[in-house]
Design a protein around this motif. Structure first.
Motif, PDB file in Angstrom:
ATOM      1  N   GLY A  14       0.801  -1.219   0.000  1.00 21.87           N
ATOM      2  CA  GLY A  14       0.000   0.000   0.000  1.00 21.87           C
ATOM      3  C   GLY A  14       0.831   1.265   0.000  1.00 21.87           C
ATOM      4  O   GLY A  14       0.298   2.359   0.129  1.00 21.87           O
ATOM      5  N   ALA A  15       2.136   1.146  -0.144  1.00 22.89           N
ATOM      6  CA  ALA A  15       2.996   2.330  -0.148  1.00 22.89           C
ATOM      7  C   ALA A  15       2.805   3.106  -1.444  1.00 22.89           C
ATOM      8  O   ALA A  15       2.545   2.531  -2.490  1.00 22.89           O
ATOM      9  N   THR A  16       2.904   4.394  -1.366  1.00 23.89           N
ATOM     10  CA  THR A  16       2.783   5.216  -2.565  1.00 23.89           C
ATOM     11  C   THR A  16       4.151   5.612  -3.105  1.00 23.89           C
ATOM     12  O   THR A  16       4.256   6.096  -4.211  1.00 23.89           O
ATOM     13  N   GLU A  17       5.207   5.399  -2.304  1.00 23.52           N
ATOM     14  CA  GLU A  17       6.551   5.769  -2.718  1.00 23.52           C
ATOM     15  C   GLU A  17       7.543   4.713  -2.258  1.00 23.52           C
ATOM     16  O   GLU A  17       7.293   3.962  -1.325  1.00 23.52           O
ATOM     17  N   TRP A  18       8.690   4.716  -2.921  1.00 17.30           N
ATOM     18  CA  TRP A  18       9.786   3.876  -2.466  1.00 17.30           C
ATOM     19  C   TRP A  18      10.474   4.569  -1.296  1.00 17.30           C
ATOM     20  O   TRP A  18      10.479   5.793  -1.232  1.00 17.30           O
ATOM     21  N   PRO A  19      11.069   3.820  -0.383  1.00 13.85           N
ATOM     22  CA  PRO A  19      11.825   4.465   0.692  1.00 13.85           C
ATOM     23  C   PRO A  19      12.974   5.294   0.103  1.00 13.85           C
ATOM     24  O   PRO A  19      13.542   4.936  -0.935  1.00 13.85           O
ATOM     25  N   ALA A  20      13.312   6.368   0.767  1.00 15.50           N
ATOM     26  CA  ALA A  20      14.445   7.187   0.315  1.00 15.50           C
ATOM     27  C   ALA A  20      15.721   6.379   0.478  1.00 15.50           C
ATOM     28  O   ALA A  20      15.881   5.655   1.462  1.00 15.50           O
ATOM     29  N   PRO A  21      16.645   6.467  -0.487  1.00 10.73           N
ATOM     30  CA  PRO A  21      17.898   5.711  -0.374  1.00 10.73           C
ATOM     31  C   PRO A  21      18.645   6.090   0.904  1.00 10.73           C
ATOM     32  O   PRO A  21      18.715   7.253   1.281  1.00 10.73           O
ATOM     33  N   SER A  22      19.188   5.084   1.559  1.00 11.51           N
ATOM     34  CA  SER A  22      19.893   5.283   2.820  1.00 11.51           C
ATOM     35  C   SER A  22      21.386   5.436   2.573  1.00 11.51           C
ATOM     36  O   SER A  22      21.961   4.752   1.729  1.00 11.51           O
ATOM     37  N   ALA A  23      22.016   6.321   3.327  1.00 11.50           N
ATOM     38  CA  ALA A  23      23.473   6.451   3.293  1.00 11.50           C
ATOM     39  C   ALA A  23      24.097   5.728   4.477  1.00 11.50           C
ATOM     40  O   ALA A  23      25.315   5.581   4.547  1.00 11.50           O
ATOM     41  N   THR A  24      23.274   5.251   5.404  1.00  8.09           N
ATOM     42  CA  THR A  24      23.759   4.559   6.592  1.00  8.09           C
ATOM     43  C   THR A  24      24.251   3.169   6.211  1.00  8.09           C
ATOM     44  O   THR A  24      23.487   2.367   5.677  1.00  8.09           O
ATOM     45  N   ASN A  25      25.511   2.902   6.483  1.00 10.30           N
ATOM     46  CA  ASN A  25      26.124   1.617   6.129  1.00 10.30           C
ATOM     47  C   ASN A  25      25.930   1.261   4.659  1.00 10.30           C
ATOM     48  O   ASN A  25      25.828   0.094   4.304  1.00 10.30           O
ATOM     49  N   ALA A  26      25.844   2.277   3.806  1.00 10.92           N
ATOM     50  CA  ALA A  26      25.642   2.033   2.381  1.00 10.92           C
ATOM     51  C   ALA A  26      26.895   1.424   1.774  1.00 10.92           C
ATOM     52  O   ALA A  26      28.012   1.778   2.154  1.00 10.92           O
ATOM     53  N   PRO A  27      26.732   0.504   0.830  1.00  7.27           N
ATOM     54  CA  PRO A  27      27.900  -0.005   0.124  1.00  7.27           C
ATOM     55  C   PRO A  27      28.561   1.115  -0.674  1.00  7.27           C
ATOM     56  O   PRO A  27      27.912   2.088  -1.043  1.00  7.27           O
ATOM     57  N   THR A  28      29.839   0.979  -0.920  1.00  6.25           N
ATOM     58  CA  THR A  28      30.553   1.963  -1.733  1.00  6.25           C
ATOM     59  C   THR A  28      30.168   1.820  -3.188  1.00  6.25           C
ATOM     60  O   THR A  28      30.014   2.803  -3.909  1.00  6.25           O
ATOM     61  N   VAL A  29      29.999   0.574  -3.633  1.00  7.84           N
ATOM     62  CA  VAL A  29      29.682   0.283  -5.032  1.00  7.84           C
ATOM     63  C   VAL A  29      28.407  -0.539  -5.095  1.00  7.84           C
ATOM     64  O   VAL A  29      28.266  -1.528  -4.373  1.00  7.84           O
ATOM     65  N   VAL A  30      27.468  -0.132  -5.954  1.00  5.46           N
ATOM     66  CA  VAL A  30      26.261  -0.904  -6.218  1.00  5.46           C
ATOM     67  C   VAL A  30      26.209  -1.171  -7.721  1.00  5.46           C
ATOM     68  O   VAL A  30      26.389  -0.262  -8.531  1.00  5.46           O
ATOM     69  N   ILE A  31      25.986  -2.417  -8.085  1.00  6.03           N
ATOM     70  CA  ILE A  31      25.873  -2.803  -9.486  1.00  6.03           C
ATOM     71  C   ILE A  31      24.548  -3.530  -9.656  1.00  6.03           C
ATOM     72  O   ILE A  31      24.194  -4.378  -8.836  1.00  6.03           O
ATOM     73  N   HIS A  32      23.804  -3.192 -10.700  1.00  2.00           N
ATOM     74  CA  HIS A  32      22.583  -3.948 -10.972  1.00  2.00           C
ATOM     75  C   HIS A  32      22.382  -4.096 -12.472  1.00  2.00           C
ATOM     76  O   HIS A  32      22.765  -3.237 -13.249  1.00  2.00           O
ATOM     77  N   ASP A  33      21.820  -5.219 -12.846  1.00  5.14           N
ATOM     78  CA  ASP A  33      21.537  -5.518 -14.244  1.00  5.14           C
ATOM     79  C   ASP A  33      20.062  -5.259 -14.498  1.00  5.14           C
ATOM     80  O   ASP A  33      19.202  -5.840 -13.840  1.00  5.14           O
ATOM     81  N   ALA A  34      19.777  -4.386 -15.443  1.00  6.65           N
ATOM     82  CA  ALA A  34      18.392  -4.003 -15.722  1.00  6.65           C
ATOM     83  C   ALA A  34      17.549  -5.174 -16.217  1.00  6.65           C
ATOM     84  O   ALA A  34      16.329  -5.113 -16.188  1.00  6.65           O
ATOM     85  N   ARG A  35      18.197  -6.247 -16.648  1.00  4.81           N
ATOM     86  CA  ARG A  35      17.459  -7.380 -17.209  1.00  4.81           C
ATOM     87  C   ARG A  35      16.949  -8.345 -16.160  1.00  4.81           C
ATOM     88  O   ARG A  35      16.168  -9.232 -16.475  1.00  4.81           O
ATOM     89  N   GLY A  36      17.379  -8.207 -14.906  1.00  6.15           N
ATOM     90  CA  GLY A  36      16.796  -9.064 -13.884  1.00  6.15           C
ATOM     91  C   GLY A  36      17.800  -9.714 -12.962  1.00  6.15           C
ATOM     92  O   GLY A  36      19.001  -9.740 -13.210  1.00  6.15           O
ATOM     93  N   GLY A  37      17.268 -10.272 -11.870  1.00 11.15           N
ATOM     94  CA  GLY A  37      18.054 -10.766 -10.759  1.00 11.15           C
ATOM     95  C   GLY A  37      19.005 -11.903 -11.071  1.00 11.15           C
ATOM     96  O   GLY A  37      20.095 -11.964 -10.517  1.00 11.15           O
ATOM     97  N   MET A  38      18.625 -12.855 -11.919  1.00 12.20           N
ATOM     98  CA  MET A  38      19.523 -13.969 -12.190  1.00 12.20           C
ATOM     99  C   MET A  38      20.784 -13.481 -12.890  1.00 12.20           C
ATOM    100  O   MET A  38      21.853 -14.051 -12.725  1.00 12.20           O
ATOM    101  N   ARG A  39      20.672 -12.414 -13.651  1.00 11.90           N
ATOM    102  CA  ARG A  39      21.872 -11.855 -14.276  1.00 11.90           C
ATOM    103  C   ARG A  39      22.776 -11.211 -13.227  1.00 11.90           C
ATOM    104  O   ARG A  39      23.984 -11.228 -13.368  1.00 11.90           O
ATOM    105  N   ASP A  40      22.196 -10.641 -12.176  1.00 12.11           N
ATOM    106  CA  ASP A  40      23.011 -10.117 -11.077  1.00 12.11           C
ATOM    107  C   ASP A  40      23.787 -11.257 -10.421  1.00 12.11           C
ATOM    108  O   ASP A  40      24.955 -11.115 -10.084  1.00 12.11           O
TER     109      ASP A  40
END
Length: 160
Positions: A14-40
């Motif tokens: 029922g949320a209308t928005e995504w949570p705001a990105p957190s900087a607390t203990n955030a990884p230095t590098v984030v990588i994601h594949d737009a095609r989906g999780g198995m590719r990650d």
């Protein structure tokens, strides 16, 4: 050829928005594949084969789960969930300097955010990826390009 739209039309719970990105203990590098999780997951396996040994947070869409990565992908942690629940689970599992997956990309304000995208239209992306900004987009997840980028970002973070 038309690409299917993947994912739900809006955040769950029922949320209308995504949570705001957190900087607390955030990884230095984030990588994601737009095609989906198995590719990650495949990308993490390729990074491990190429010599990346550091801890990793891997986030995947699916039934809720939080467990250590299997030995061939570890060290690190696997977090699964759907939509907003995946983003929240990623935030709770923060810590490793490198994270993979759309959940991590949505959850954190990383120093370096890399998206692997062969050219999908915005409508073909899952809602979790729509409207996100990234620092760099690669057409493919070339490990020979990713490893130096990751190491450079981690070195810069250590120097601060």
């Amino acid at each position: 050829m038309k690409l299917p739209i993947v994912g739900e039309a809006a955040p769950e719970k029922g949320a209308t928005e995504w949570p705001a990105p957190s900087a607390t203990n955030a990884p230095t590098v984030v990588i994601h594949d737009a095609r989906g999780g198995m590719r990650d997951r495949d990308l993490l396996a390729a990074l491990r084969e190429a010599g990346w040994k550091g801890p990793v947070l891997l986030t995947l869409e699916g039934a809720p789960l939080r467990e250590p990565l299997p030995p061939e992908l570890g060290p690190g942690e696997l977090v699964r969930g759907r939509g907003v629940a995946l983003v929240e689970a990623a935030m709770e599992a923060a810590g490793p300097p490198v994270a993979l997956g759309a959940g991590a990309a949505r959850a954190f304000a990383a120093d370096l955010s890399i998206r692997v995208d062969p050219g999908l239209r915005a409508g073909a992306l899952p809602p979790i990826l729509r409207g996100m900004t990234v620092d760099l987009t690669l057409r493919e997840g070339w490990v020979s390009v990713l490893l130096p980028l990751m190491e450079g970002a981690l070195d810069a973070a250590k120097a601060r």
